[in-house]
Scaffold this active site. Structure first.
Site, short mmCIF file in Angstrom:
data_model
loop_
_atom_site.label_atom_id
_atom_site.label_comp_id
_atom_site.label_asym_id
_atom_site.label_seq_id
_atom_site.Cartn_x
_atom_site.Cartn_y
_atom_site.Cartn_z
N SER A 19 0.85 -1.18 0.00
CA SER A 19 0.00 0.00 0.00
C SER A 19 0.89 1.24 0.00
O SER A 19 1.95 1.25 0.63
CB SER A 19 -0.88 -0.02 1.25
OG SER A 19 -1.31 1.29 1.56
N GLU A 66 -7.05 -10.27 -7.41
CA GLU A 66 -8.16 -9.32 -7.55
C GLU A 66 -8.33 -8.88 -9.01
O GLU A 66 -9.45 -8.78 -9.51
CB GLU A 66 -7.93 -8.09 -6.67
CG GLU A 66 -8.10 -8.40 -5.19
CD GLU A 66 -7.65 -7.24 -4.32
OE1 GLU A 66 -8.39 -6.88 -3.41
OE2 GLU A 66 -6.56 -6.69 -4.54
N GLN A 95 -17.24 -5.68 -38.45
CA GLN A 95 -15.87 -5.27 -38.17
C GLN A 95 -15.65 -5.07 -36.67
O GLN A 95 -14.54 -5.16 -36.17
CB GLN A 95 -15.56 -3.98 -38.94
CG GLN A 95 -14.17 -3.45 -38.74
CD GLN A 95 -13.86 -2.36 -39.75
OE1 GLN A 95 -13.73 -2.61 -40.93
NE2 GLN A 95 -13.76 -1.12 -39.29
N LYS A 153 -13.75 -7.56 -33.85
CA LYS A 153 -12.33 -7.84 -33.62
C LYS A 153 -11.76 -7.34 -32.30
O LYS A 153 -11.07 -8.08 -31.60
CB LYS A 153 -11.51 -7.28 -34.78
CG LYS A 153 -11.62 -8.19 -35.98
CD LYS A 153 -11.03 -7.59 -37.22
CE LYS A 153 -11.76 -8.13 -38.40
NZ LYS A 153 -13.20 -7.79 -38.43
#
Ligand code: ARG
Length: 465
Positions: free
Chosen positions: A281, A294, A326, A329
């Site tokens: 942290s 996580e 299109q 993708k």
């Protein structure tokens, strides 16, 4: 008449495409990763054109050499794409024509970007699926190693996240092995769907010269060819299959991550993640956070989103090709990239984790986890199941009130609740005994878990694909 557009399709246009429209419609920024499939496809297509006598030997040679040169150019970073040519297909075609002239202009005979892009995408996905399967196998390998190394560790098994019955940690780990096994099976099904070649469908109606599609499929390593040209150019089921298989993989990994996150809390403390796979942290110096788990859990959001984005994009699209497609993708590439990265890092993270046997051992003896075993003991003495359940419920209530653990009750104390108890109850009341008694196939006894690990090992070795 002077051409007013530089585009391959410019003939019928009197004005150039606006810059914004060009930028809006271009896909080169993301479909450039299809370059290899596109070039290999074009080389095979040129061969088929030669067979159909659309090209002569010399032209074929020029095209093949030209395309191979472009491939090297792309791989060495020498070649720059231009959004003026929209997508990877037309960029490569333009480069080829610039290099070899008229022969290059013949390559697209009978082909449309509609059958071309679907063929590229399927070729690309076949390669990617194979890689994802290999990564799943690697993760399964790590799960197996952990299950083997930690075979002596008991943990509470949970339902409703409340302690339920004792299980071997390895049994729980092997549950994830099974999920990953099904994930591979789903990917193999997706592979089969990708392994059907649309090339030779033209824009939507088919091709009006003698194009040998079977020959093309062999050249490109497809095991089947599509049977309806309109379906062929507008089908994106195979993309959705890949996205859906990815969604299930991340769903499984999010569950696994959740357990790792829980288990690494101070409250559970069954596992310690390596410093190499945790972060600190910026404010609280003592913190060691399971950020990787996580993030894996969190990535399920984008992977489910990608599945829904393509499902929604395809909804109600009329046949055949529409430019909407299109939009398949970016979500597809994102899911594939994410899944590969996640499988890799997740395997590394759990491989380096350490399980805390002592803590787990204490946990498994707290919470009256063998109550069900005592019910069965009474059942074996002839007590009807419901009565036995009621009776043991009373014993548990007594334990809770007097702050005692079921596993440590003496025979004398038990006898106060039922005269059916005799000395041999001591043999079934412990966590160890409870686990050892789960001897059915798929049960948590150490014998069964060892067998499961062994057969998983053999299967994994045999699983070559
Ligand atoms: N970039 C397009 C796609 O990804 C290729 C096909 C375009 N076809 C067309 N007729 N505009 O879908």
């Amino acid at each position: 008449m002077k051409k007013n557009s530089n585009k391959a399709w410019g003939g019928r246009f009197r004005m150039p495409l606006s810059k914004n429209a060009e930028k809006f419609t271009a896909s080169i920024d993301f479909d450039k990763r299809l370059y290899k499939a596109d070039i290999l496809q074009s080389i095979a297509y040129a061969k088929a054109l030669k067979k159909a006598k659309v090209l002569n030997e010399k032209e074929l040679k020029k095209i093949t050499n030209g395309l191979e040169g472009i491939m090297r150019g792309i791989e060495s970073g020498r070649i720059k794409y231009s959004i003026e040519f929209e997508d990877i297909h037309m960029n490569i075609e333009k480069l080829l024509i610039d290099q070899i002239g008229d022969a290059g202009k013949k390559l697209h005979t009978g082909r449309s970007r509609n059958d071309q892009v679907s063929t590229d995408l399927r070729m690309y996905l076949k390669g990617e699926i194979t890689e994802v399967i290999a990564l799943i196998k690697r993760l399964q390998q790590v799960v197996l190693e952990l299950a083997e190394e930690n075979i002596s560790i008991m943990i509470p098994g949970y339902t409703h996240l409340q302690r339920a019955q004792p299980v071997l940690l390895s049994h729980q780990l092997m549950a994830y092995y099974e999920m990953l096994e099904r994930d591979k099976a789903r990917l193999r099904q997706a592979y089969e769907r990708c392994d059907v070649m649309p090339l030779g469908s033209g824009a939507l109606a088919g091709v009006n010269f003698n194009l040998d599609r079977i020959f093309l499929a062999k050249e490109l390593g497809f095991s089947q060819i599509t049977q309806n040209s309109m379906d062929a150019v507008s089908d994106r089921d195979f993309v959705i299959d890949c996205l859906s298989a990815s969604a299930q993989i991340i769903m499984h990994l999010s569950r696994f991550s959740e357990e790792i996150i829980l288990w690494s809390t101070f409250e559970f403390d069954y596992i310690e993640l390596s410093d190499a796979y945790t972060t600190g942290s910026s404010l609280m110096p003592q913190k060691k956070n399971p950020d990787i788990a996580e993030l894996v859990r969190g990535k399920s959001g984008r992977i489910y989103g990608n599945l829904f984005s393509v499902l929604t994009m395809m909804k109600a699209l009329p046949l055949a090709y529409n430019r909407d497609m299109q939009e398949d993708k970016e979500p597809l590439f994102d899911s594939i990239d994410t899944i590969k990265e996640v499988l890799q890092i997740f395997a590394e993270m759990i491989k380096s984790a350490k399980f805390n046997k002592e803590i787990a051992d204490k946990a498994v003896r707290k919470g009256h986890l063998t109550a069900t075993d005592i019910v069965y003991y009474l059942v074996r003495q002839g007590v009807p199941f419901r009565d036995a359940h009621e009776n043991v419920g009373k014993i548990v209530a007594h334990c809770v009130e007097s702050n005692m653990e079921l596993e440590y009750l003496s025979l004398k104390q038990l006898k106060e609740f039922s005269d059916k108890f005799s000395y041999d109850v001591q043999r079934i009341i412990s966590a160890e005994a409870s686990i050892a008694s789960k001897e059915t196939v798929g049960g948590t006894s150490s014998k069964k878990v060892r067998e499961a690990i062994k057969s998983a090992r053999t299967n994994l070795l045999r699983d070559k694909a």
